[in-house]
Scaffold this motif. Structure first.
Motif, PDB file in Angstrom:
ATOM      1  N   PRO A 120     -43.840 -47.538  37.496  1.00  0.00           N
ATOM      2  CA  PRO A 120     -43.936 -47.138  36.095  1.00  0.00           C
ATOM      3  C   PRO A 120     -44.609 -45.784  35.935  1.00  0.00           C
ATOM      4  N   SER A 121     -45.653 -45.545  36.743  1.00  0.00           N
ATOM      5  CA  SER A 121     -46.417 -44.304  36.679  1.00  0.00           C
ATOM      6  C   SER A 121     -46.761 -43.845  38.087  1.00  0.00           C
ATOM      7  N   ALA A 143     -42.824 -41.640  39.419  1.00  0.00           N
ATOM      8  CA  ALA A 143     -42.670 -42.373  38.164  1.00  0.00           C
ATOM      9  C   ALA A 143     -41.198 -42.411  37.760  1.00  0.00           C
ATOM     10  N   ASN A 190     -49.646 -48.827  34.882  1.00  0.00           N
ATOM     11  CA  ASN A 190     -48.677 -48.376  33.886  1.00  0.00           C
ATOM     12  C   ASN A 190     -49.400 -47.634  32.772  1.00  0.00           C
ATOM     13  N   THR A 191     -49.269 -46.301  32.795  1.00  0.00           N
ATOM     14  CA  THR A 191     -49.874 -45.472  31.739  1.00  0.00           C
ATOM     15  C   THR A 191     -48.789 -44.754  30.941  1.00  0.00           C
ATOM     16  N   ARG A 192     -47.610 -45.322  30.897  1.00  0.00           N
ATOM     17  CA  ARG A 192     -46.481 -44.707  30.200  1.00  0.00           C
ATOM     18  C   ARG A 192     -46.748 -44.623  28.694  1.00  0.00           C
ATOM     19  N   THR A 193     -46.056 -43.668  28.069  1.00  0.00           N
ATOM     20  CA  THR A 193     -46.167 -43.503  26.617  1.00  0.00           C
ATOM     21  C   THR A 193     -44.832 -43.734  25.919  1.00  0.00           C
ATOM     22  N   GLY A 197     -44.525 -48.683  27.929  1.00  0.00           N
ATOM     23  CA  GLY A 197     -45.960 -48.594  28.179  1.00  0.00           C
ATOM     24  C   GLY A 197     -46.767 -48.701  26.907  1.00  0.00           C
ATOM     25  N   ARG A 203     -45.255 -53.273  27.573  1.00  0.00           N
ATOM     26  CA  ARG A 203     -45.446 -53.495  29.006  1.00  0.00           C
ATOM     27  C   ARG A 203     -44.674 -54.720  29.502  1.00  0.00           C
TER      28      ARG A 203
END
Length: 357
Positions: A120-121, A143, A190-193, A197, A203
């Motif tokens: 994810p990241s 990512a 997972n630090t997705r925007t 995320g 999530r």
């Protein structure tokens, strides 16, 4: 313990007992991801178990993490697995393939394309992994783009169809043990925007999309998922929101009518009870390290319809017979868990062999 040996309906199957062989990586596939004749023998030896869940099977090149793990997306892999499923079915057994995408738990030296793991990241798990050159640090993963996430969902769908072509009775999605799906669930990985995320709903989106796609492809009654709420290995930390995340995720998955939910329990008993209450279908429960005296306890308590076991079945091909007769169990040999040949794989003695010796 008598409940253990009663038949049970799961999805399209009627299982002869309520014991499940938990998925266990054995790293004995050919380097092209095809299982061989020894793998067919290994699983067929254990076909008296109500349901066999195979070792993790990668759905794509990107899904591989470890050396010599099998896949289920090429013609050669399908042909290899047909030998395995035929051997199991000839003994009256049933088998689900576990679809496992390792995500960031990968090393370029272990994969066919020799590329970095995807996640994810771009956050390293900060641990080492065995490779042909010995133990090495796992590199920072790449990512996934939003479009690549959608392609990964499609890869799972395709692999599920190929599993059915190979004779599997169904597939279990690996959403546990710090691999790709749990990497999406955990804020530490997972630090997705984007829509995958941030919030609990975002999530959980990837897991739900994978389960939905597979259920559409092969039928919900041939689709299952394994989760391990609270796992903290390899940099995974679901944080204080973890229990709320799983309450949401399980409730959403429940709507799909899947064949079963397989929980690897980490000790949060109130959460387990909440999951049991919200899951209206078959529940399989695995308690790592459960002693023999506790076998059947979760069935009797109404917490699960089936119980899964790993090392005890690995070391005892006739596990069902040993439980029924009260015979002693073989001890597992950790030195032979991963890689190698027949030793520690297909040579564990059975009661029949011991009597004839």
């Amino acid at each position: 313990m008598s409940q253990l040996f009663a038949p049970v309906r799961v999805g399209r199957m009627t299982l002869s007992n309520r014991l499940v062989m938990a998925p266990m990586t054995r790293s004995r596939a050919n380097l092209d991801g095809t299982p061989g004749a020894l793998t067919a023998e290994y699983y067929a030896q254990r076909a008296s178990i109500g349901l066999i869940v195979t070792e993790g099977v990668q759905p794509s090149d990107d899904g591989q993490g470890y050396l010599a793990t099998p896949g289920i997306y090429t013609d050669a892999q399908v042909a290899g697995w047909k030998q395995v499923t035929s051997a199991i079915h000839e003994k009256g057994g049933h088998v689900f393939f576990q679809l496992m995408h390792a995500g960031r738990m990968s090393h370029p030296d272990n994969t066919l394309h020799h590329g970095p793991g995807v996640a994810p990241s771009a956050i390293s798990p900060q641990t080492k992994m065995f490779t042909v050159s010995g133990m090495q640090d796992i590199p920072v993963p790449r990512a996934l783009t939003t479009e690549e996430i959608r392609q990964t969902v499609a890869d799972f769908r395709f692999a599920a169809r190929r599993a059915i072509e190979a004779g599997a009775d169904g597939v279990e999605i690996h959403g546990a043990n710090a691999y790709l799906i749990q990497q999406f669930l955990a804020p530490s990985a997972n630090t997705r925007t984007d829509e995958y995320g941030g919030s609990i709903e975002n999530r959980a989106r990837f897991a739900i999309e994978v389960a939905t796609a597979i259920a559409e492809e092969i039928g919900a009654d041939r689709t299952a998922i394994r989760l391990s709420p609270g796992t903290t290995i390899w940099g995974i930390d679901e944080g204080s929101e973890g229990p709320a995340l799983y309450r949401y995720l399980v409730a959403e998955l429940n709507k799909l009518g899947l064949a079963y939910l397989h929980i690897m329990h980490q000790g949060n008993e109130p959460l387990l009870r909440d999951i049991r209450d919200s899951w209206q279908h078959t529940l399989i429960l695995n308690r790592p390290g459960r002693p023999r005296d506790d076998i059947g306890r979760d069935l009797n308590a109404g917490l699960a319809e089936l119980e899964s076991y790993g090392m005890m079945i690995l070391a005892n091909p006739d596990f069902v017979e040993r439980l029924e007769t009260g015979a002693p169990l073989n001890d597992a040999d950790p030195a032979s868990f991963y890689g190698g040949s027949a030793a520690g794989y297909t040579d564990y003695p059975t009661l029949t062999a011991e009597v004839s010796a």
